[in-house]
Design an enzyme around this catalytic site. Structure first.
Site, PDB file in Angstrom:
ATOM      1  CG  HIS A  97      -0.305  -0.192   2.505  1.00 47.70           C
ATOM      2  ND1 HIS A  97       0.083  -1.443   2.951  1.00 47.70           N
ATOM      3  CD2 HIS A  97       0.050   0.669   3.492  1.00 47.70           C
ATOM      4  CE1 HIS A  97       0.634  -1.339   4.143  1.00 47.70           C
ATOM      5  NE2 HIS A  97       0.638  -0.054   4.494  1.00 47.70           N
ATOM      6  CG  HIS A  99       0.730   5.315   4.118  1.00 45.09           C
ATOM      7  ND1 HIS A  99      -0.124   5.215   5.198  1.00 45.09           N
ATOM      8  CD2 HIS A  99       1.517   4.205   4.170  1.00 45.09           C
ATOM      9  CE1 HIS A  99       0.143   4.092   5.873  1.00 45.09           C
ATOM     10  NE2 HIS A  99       1.133   3.468   5.267  1.00 45.09           N
TER      11      HIS A  99
HETATM   12  P1  5GP Z   1       1.544   0.472   7.400  1.00 46.54           P
HETATM   13  O1  5GP Z   1       2.047   0.769   8.775  1.00 46.54           O
HETATM   14  O2  5GP Z   1       1.395  -1.009   7.153  1.00 46.54           O
HETATM   15  O3  5GP Z   1       2.338   1.170   6.327  1.00 46.54           O
HETATM   16  O4  5GP Z   1       0.102   1.114   7.311  1.00 46.54           O
HETATM   17  C1  5GP Z   1      -1.055   0.395   7.479  1.00 46.54           C
HETATM   18  C2  5GP Z   1      -2.169   1.401   7.570  1.00 46.54           C
HETATM   19  O5  5GP Z   1      -3.390   0.707   7.426  1.00 46.54           O
HETATM   20  C3  5GP Z   1      -2.229   2.139   8.905  1.00 46.54           C
HETATM   21  O6  5GP Z   1      -2.066   3.537   8.677  1.00 46.54           O
HETATM   22  C4  5GP Z   1      -3.597   1.783   9.458  1.00 46.54           C
HETATM   23  O7  5GP Z   1      -4.247   2.874  10.075  1.00 46.54           O
HETATM   24  C5  5GP Z   1      -4.342   1.330   8.225  1.00 46.54           C
HETATM   25  N1  5GP Z   1      -5.377   0.326   8.494  1.00 46.54           N
HETATM   26  C6  5GP Z   1      -5.228  -0.818   9.218  1.00 46.54           C
HETATM   27  N2  5GP Z   1      -6.391  -1.505   9.229  1.00 46.54           N
HETATM   28  C7  5GP Z   1      -7.276  -0.796   8.486  1.00 46.54           C
HETATM   29  C8  5GP Z   1      -8.654  -0.998   8.130  1.00 46.54           C
HETATM   30  O8  5GP Z   1      -9.297  -1.976   8.500  1.00 46.54           O
HETATM   31  N3  5GP Z   1      -9.221  -0.047   7.349  1.00 46.54           N
HETATM   32  C9  5GP Z   1      -8.540   1.052   6.910  1.00 46.54           C
HETATM   33  N4  5GP Z   1      -9.213   1.926   6.149  1.00 46.54           N
HETATM   34  N5  5GP Z   1      -7.252   1.284   7.230  1.00 46.54           N
HETATM   35  C10 5GP Z   1      -6.628   0.363   8.006  1.00 46.54           C
END
Ligand code: 5GP
Ligand code: ZN
Length: 133
Positions: A97, A99
């Site tokens: 993903h 951001h």
């Molecule tokens: P990472 O730390 O893996 O780069 O970011 C994962 C992101 O996914 C986090 O910012 C977290 O808030 C978001 N996230 C985790 N679970 C969910 C969910 O069920 N729905 C949405 N919309 N975002 C999620």
């Protein structure tokens, strides 16, 4: 396989959709940190940017760039693009993903790194890390 973003893509878990095409879905991050914080994810599961093909990665990245333009057109002043690759780098969800974090002047959001406690020897580090081939 248990993947929260795959469940969102399949519609099993709701999301607030910002954009969709045949290959990607973009939806609001649930974190409620910066207004408009969006995640762009490929619809086909791949764990991270290291595991996916260049073509897959560039497609997602191009959509992230399009969203940056879209947000600026809507009145935002800028945006941050953040990609965490693997848990050591803060990746919590194991589905690639990007951001996209729209920014307003003076919004107070902080994405800055903290200074390290030791002073790095840049010459040595560059020697170790230089791409030689
Ligand atoms: P990472 O730390 O893996 O780069 O970011 C994962 C992101 O996914 C986090 O910012 C977290 O808030 C978001 N996230 C985790 N679970 C969910 C969910 O069920 N729905 C949405 N919309 N975002 C999620
Ligand atoms: Zn997945």
């Amino acid at each position: 396989m248990d993947c929260i973003f795959c469940s969102i893509i399949k519609g099993e878990i709701p999301c607030h959709k910002i954009y969709e095409d045949e290959r990607v879905l973009a939806f609001l991050d649930i974190s409620n940190d910066v207004m408009g914080h969006t995640l762009v994810v490929p619809k086909t599961h791949v764990s991270d940017m290291h595991e996916c093909s260049n073509e897959e990665f560039l497609y997602v990245l191009e959509k992230a760039k399009t969203l940056v333009g879209h947000f600026i057109k809507l009145g935002f002043d800028g945006a941050n693009i953040v990609i965490n690759c693997k848990p050591a780098a803060g990746q919590e969800v194991g589905h690639l993903h990007v951001h996209v974090i729209p920014r307003k002047k003076g919004d107070g959001a902080k994405l800055t790194m903290q200074p390290a406690s030791e002073k790095f020897e840049l010459c040595e580090i560059a020697k170790k890390l230089e791409v030689k081939d």
